[in-house]
Design an enzyme around this catalytic site. Structure first.
Site, PDB file in Angstrom:
ATOM      1  N   GLU A 298       0.709  -1.258  -0.124  1.00  0.00           N
ATOM      2  CA  GLU A 298      -0.094  -0.117   0.001  1.00  0.00           C
ATOM      3  C   GLU A 298       0.852   1.344  -0.117  1.00  0.00           C
ATOM      4  O   GLU A 298       0.854   1.881   1.047  1.00  0.00           O
ATOM      5  CB  GLU A 298      -0.817   0.063   1.238  1.00  0.00           C
ATOM      6  CG  GLU A 298      -1.561  -1.036   1.690  1.00  0.00           C
ATOM      7  CD  GLU A 298      -2.247  -1.053   3.195  1.00  0.00           C
ATOM      8  OE1 GLU A 298      -3.210  -1.445   3.274  1.00  0.00           O
ATOM      9  OE2 GLU A 298      -1.643  -0.327   4.089  1.00  0.00           O
ATOM     10  N   PRO A 299       1.508   1.620  -1.027  1.00  0.00           N
ATOM     11  CA  PRO A 299       2.440   2.845  -1.070  1.00  0.00           C
ATOM     12  C   PRO A 299       1.425   3.997  -1.181  1.00  0.00           C
ATOM     13  O   PRO A 299       0.577   4.095  -1.964  1.00  0.00           O
ATOM     14  CB  PRO A 299       3.250   2.649  -2.328  1.00  0.00           C
ATOM     15  CG  PRO A 299       2.438   1.513  -3.291  1.00  0.00           C
ATOM     16  CD  PRO A 299       1.711   0.574  -2.319  1.00  0.00           C
ATOM     17  N   ARG A 301       3.037   7.740  -0.564  1.00  0.00           N
ATOM     18  CA  ARG A 301       3.865   8.622  -1.049  1.00  0.00           C
ATOM     19  C   ARG A 301       4.590   8.327  -2.058  1.00  0.00           C
ATOM     20  O   ARG A 301       4.898   9.099  -3.074  1.00  0.00           O
ATOM     21  CB  ARG A 301       5.201   8.759   0.305  1.00  0.00           C
ATOM     22  CG  ARG A 301       6.298   9.731   0.146  1.00  0.00           C
ATOM     23  CD  ARG A 301       7.409   9.422   1.095  1.00  0.00           C
ATOM     24  NE  ARG A 301       6.679   9.240   2.395  1.00  0.00           N
ATOM     25  CZ  ARG A 301       6.277  10.244   3.267  1.00  0.00           C
ATOM     26  NH1 ARG A 301       6.562  11.520   2.964  1.00  0.00           N
ATOM     27  NH2 ARG A 301       5.853   9.924   4.407  1.00  0.00           N
ATOM     28  N   ARG A 337       4.820  19.758   6.137  1.00  0.00           N
ATOM     29  CA  ARG A 337       5.636  18.758   6.630  1.00  0.00           C
ATOM     30  C   ARG A 337       7.069  19.461   7.189  1.00  0.00           C
ATOM     31  O   ARG A 337       7.362  18.748   8.263  1.00  0.00           O
ATOM     32  CB  ARG A 337       6.073  18.013   5.320  1.00  0.00           C
ATOM     33  CG  ARG A 337       4.845  17.247   4.610  1.00  0.00           C
ATOM     34  CD  ARG A 337       5.442  16.161   3.788  1.00  0.00           C
ATOM     35  NE  ARG A 337       6.139  15.079   4.255  1.00  0.00           N
ATOM     36  CZ  ARG A 337       7.315  14.762   4.194  1.00  0.00           C
ATOM     37  NH1 ARG A 337       8.012  15.612   3.470  1.00  0.00           N
ATOM     38  NH2 ARG A 337       7.784  13.911   4.838  1.00  0.00           N
ATOM     39  N   TYR A 341       7.406  17.606  10.745  1.00  0.00           N
ATOM     40  CA  TYR A 341       8.067  16.806  10.998  1.00  0.00           C
ATOM     41  C   TYR A 341       9.710  16.886  10.746  1.00  0.00           C
ATOM     42  O   TYR A 341      10.645  16.167  10.638  1.00  0.00           O
ATOM     43  CB  TYR A 341       8.046  15.609   9.920  1.00  0.00           C
ATOM     44  CG  TYR A 341       6.447  15.150   9.438  1.00  0.00           C
ATOM     45  CD1 TYR A 341       5.800  14.404  10.656  1.00  0.00           C
ATOM     46  CD2 TYR A 341       5.786  15.263   8.452  1.00  0.00           C
ATOM     47  CE1 TYR A 341       4.641  13.917  10.600  1.00  0.00           C
ATOM     48  CE2 TYR A 341       4.409  14.587   8.457  1.00  0.00           C
ATOM     49  CZ  TYR A 341       3.807  14.230   9.131  1.00  0.00           C
ATOM     50  OH  TYR A 341       2.745  13.728   9.159  1.00  0.00           O
ATOM     51  N   CYS A 374       2.122  33.598  11.979  1.00  0.00           N
ATOM     52  CA  CYS A 374       2.817  34.080  13.099  1.00  0.00           C
ATOM     53  C   CYS A 374       3.168  32.980  13.929  1.00  0.00           C
ATOM     54  O   CYS A 374       2.539  32.670  15.043  1.00  0.00           O
ATOM     55  CB  CYS A 374       1.948  35.129  13.788  1.00  0.00           C
ATOM     56  SG  CYS A 374       2.691  35.915  15.111  1.00  0.00           S
ATOM     57  N   GLU A 375       4.064  32.129  13.405  1.00  0.00           N
ATOM     58  CA  GLU A 375       4.757  30.903  14.298  1.00  0.00           C
ATOM     59  C   GLU A 375       6.052  30.938  13.937  1.00  0.00           C
ATOM     60  O   GLU A 375       6.478  30.832  12.892  1.00  0.00           O
ATOM     61  CB  GLU A 375       4.017  29.449  13.951  1.00  0.00           C
ATOM     62  CG  GLU A 375       2.488  29.571  13.994  1.00  0.00           C
ATOM     63  CD  GLU A 375       2.141  28.851  15.132  1.00  0.00           C
ATOM     64  OE1 GLU A 375       3.082  28.221  15.858  1.00  0.00           O
ATOM     65  OE2 GLU A 375       0.816  28.822  15.599  1.00  0.00           O
ATOM     66  N   TYR A 403       1.343  14.441   0.841  1.00  0.00           N
ATOM     67  CA  TYR A 403       1.140  15.053   2.245  1.00  0.00           C
ATOM     68  C   TYR A 403       1.199  16.624   2.031  1.00  0.00           C
ATOM     69  O   TYR A 403       1.821  17.205   3.021  1.00  0.00           O
ATOM     70  CB  TYR A 403       1.790  14.186   3.421  1.00  0.00           C
ATOM     71  CG  TYR A 403       1.546  12.795   3.366  1.00  0.00           C
ATOM     72  CD1 TYR A 403       0.306  12.036   3.761  1.00  0.00           C
ATOM     73  CD2 TYR A 403       2.650  11.876   2.897  1.00  0.00           C
ATOM     74  CE1 TYR A 403       0.243  10.838   3.776  1.00  0.00           C
ATOM     75  CE2 TYR A 403       2.515  10.569   3.096  1.00  0.00           C
ATOM     76  CZ  TYR A 403       1.311  10.106   3.234  1.00  0.00           C
ATOM     77  OH  TYR A 403       0.885   8.707   3.461  1.00  0.00           O
TER      78      TYR A 403
HETATM   79  C1  LIG Z   1      -0.347   6.236   5.618  1.00  0.00           C
HETATM   80  C2  LIG Z   1      -0.658   4.747   5.211  1.00  0.00           C
HETATM   81  C3  LIG Z   1       0.055   4.020   4.367  1.00  0.00           C
HETATM   82  C4  LIG Z   1       0.763   4.894   3.101  1.00  0.00           C
HETATM   83  O1  LIG Z   1       2.107   5.174   3.566  1.00  0.00           O
HETATM   84  P1  LIG Z   1       3.080   5.825   2.786  1.00  0.00           P
HETATM   85  O2  LIG Z   1       4.325   6.099   3.619  1.00  0.00           O
HETATM   86  O3  LIG Z   1       2.697   7.276   2.131  1.00  0.00           O
HETATM   87  O4  LIG Z   1       3.660   4.886   1.741  1.00  0.00           O
HETATM   88  C5  LIG Z   1      -0.231   2.691   3.903  1.00  0.00           C
HETATM   89  N1  LIG Z   1      -0.990   1.984   4.682  1.00  0.00           N
HETATM   90  C6  LIG Z   1      -1.664   2.531   5.706  1.00  0.00           C
HETATM   91  C7  LIG Z   1      -2.468   1.777   6.445  1.00  0.00           C
HETATM   92  C8  LIG Z   1      -1.439   3.874   6.181  1.00  0.00           C
HETATM   93  O5  LIG Z   1      -2.047   4.513   7.196  1.00  0.00           O
END
Ligand SMILES: *Cc1c(COP(=O)(O)O)cnc(C)c1O
Length: 458
Positions: A298-299, A301, A337, A341, A374-375, A403
């Protein structure tokens, strides 16, 4: 494939697109036409990223984690490229449906799901058949069955292994996510008495790189073992340990093992790109033999990050004792981001200030690029060496396709930016810039509703 073909396809579909690979003239023209701040998302690049994933994981189910970028044009592109949709909320499920994903290509992963989300998702599941709900707590299962749900369920497991570029995105070992690994078999077998258990799932976190590959490998190997236990009859040990809970002791017919996303993207120019084939090989290797059970990934990013950038215009240049502070019209409300992060994004001076020399003809200097909020945290970089910006120049902030817009907010009453999608030679405005009227719309609607009610009850 011959070497020649290999070289040709690598050129046609490079493993990463760097900020320097974008055409300067085209970007400054976009900034002039659509104004700034402006998100640019290249759908052709999204398509290339999907193609590379499909070819590295030819037998796997590739599911795009839509939370990285939920824009409709992106979702349609991903669907056409043959990926499924992995959704983190009922709102994302609705977006996936609108973008044309059929139910059996939609996976909803519920993390402490609000009642409203469950209501909506059960309603959708009744119409869009084949949708799968991934859950990580027995309470969620109870809440689903209370709503009459007896459909496809995948069990999210907490593998006790986390990975990722920042503590805030390491999910694999955080107790918030998934059923503890040592309870997972019991929970899956109990669940199978009430719903159709079709898979198991784990997600280590975001930003898996060459260093995080070992963590990925151990996550996958634990999931492989669990799948082997579930696809065999329950062990005597498990049966003997049962107190009064009912569970299925036969082999479960799992369709897939989903090992999550988190494939990293090189944000820094000197970072090597992720070797996707090596990740795929390590994944298959660690999973081990599982006849009849598919691998799923499940990519998020990886699909969209390097397909996008943010254009912003310089409005203030202020020399200070330590550095030059470059004020721009985008801030943490547009791109969170860096503030959230401490994320690094490449920044490139495109130029464009009237009468100014080309960037290549300017001396470089150390800059802090700061937004209008203003941060103190509202800076995109500190102490970064770039050619000296001049008021009116355009800067490109790179690799913001994931993101980026997704985490934008209206804090400081800042309208969210516009977004254009590129495809072939064309640019199309896909999200108009918000206006001040958008900032107060909900309040005005609320007041109008209240007036309506008063009138209706008279
Ligand atoms: C956010 C998320 C992803 C994807 O993460 P990436 O770092 O964007 O690849 C896959 N699976 C689940 C359950 C997520 O919450």
């Amino acid at each position: 494939m011959t070497d020649v073909d290999g070289v040709a396809s690598a050129q046609a579909n490079p493993t990463t697109r760097r900020l320097d690979d974008w055409d300067t003239a085209r970007l400054t023209a976009l900034a002039d036409t659509y104004e700034t701040p402006l998100y640019v998302q290249d759908l052709d690049r999204v398509r290339q990223n999907c193609a590379r994933l499909r070819s590295a994981f030819p037998d796997a189910d590739v599911r795009y984690a839509v939370k990285a970028h939920t824009g409709r044009a992106v979702l349609e592109t991903v669907r056409e490229a043959g990926l499924d949709a992995e959704c983190a909320s009922a709102g994302e499920v609705d977006r996936a449906l609108t973008a044309g994903f059929p139910g059996d290509h939609i996976h909803y992963t519920a993390v402490n799901p609000p009642a409203r989300d469950l209501d909506r998702v059960v309603e959708i599941a009744a119409e869009a058949s084949g949708m799968t709900i991934t859950l990580g707590a027995v309470d969620t299962l109870d809440r689903l069955t209370e709503r009459g749900y007896d459909g496809r369920v995948c069990l999210r497991v907490n593998p006790g292994v986390g990975a990722g570029h920042h503590a805030k995105v390491r999910t694999g070992a955080a107790p918030k996510f998934g059923v503890p690994y040592d309870r997972a078999e019991r929970v899956a077998r109990e669940a199978a008495t009430r719903v159709d258990v079709v898979g198991i799932h784990a997600h280590a976190g975001s930003g898996i790189d060459a260093d995080g590959l070992e963590d990925h490998r151990s996550l996958v190997s634990r999931m492989g073992s669990l799948a082997r236990s579930l696809t065999a009859p329950a062990s005597d040990e498990l049966v003997g340990g049962a107190v009064d809970d009912e569970f299925v002791t036969d082999a479960l017919a799992l369709e897939y093992v989903d090992v999550g996303g988190g494939f990293g993207v090189p944000y820094r120019a000197d970072e090597p790109p992720l070797d996707l084939d090596a990740v795929a090989e390590a994944t298959r290797d660690a999973l081990g033999s599982l006849p009849g059970v598919d691998l799923a990934v499940e990519p998020g990013r990886y699909v969209v990050a390097d397909a996008g950038l943010l254009l912003t215009r310089v409005n203030t240049v202020k020399p200070t004792a330590s550095e030059v502070v470059v004020g721009v019209d985008a801030g943490m409300t547009d791109l969170l981001r860096p503030a959230m992060y401490d994320a690094y994004h490449p920044i490139r001076l495109l130029g464009g200030a009237t009468g100014a020399p080309e960037p290549a003809d300017r001396a470089s200097t150390s800059v802090t690029v700061a937004g209008p909020i203003c941060e103190t945290g509202d800076v995109f970089c500190r102490d970064r060496q770039i050619e000296r910006p001049i008021r009116g120049d355009v800067l490109a902030v790179g690799i913001t396709g994931a993101y980026g817009y997704e985490m934008a907010s209206q804090y400081n009453s800042r309208p969210r930016p516009a977004e254009v999608a590129l495809a072939g030679g064309d640019a199309r405005l896909v999200r108009r810039r918000e206006r001040h009227a958008d900032l107060t719309r909900v309040e005005r609607d609320t007041a109008a509703d209240a007036d309506g009610e008063t009138e209706g009850s008279r």
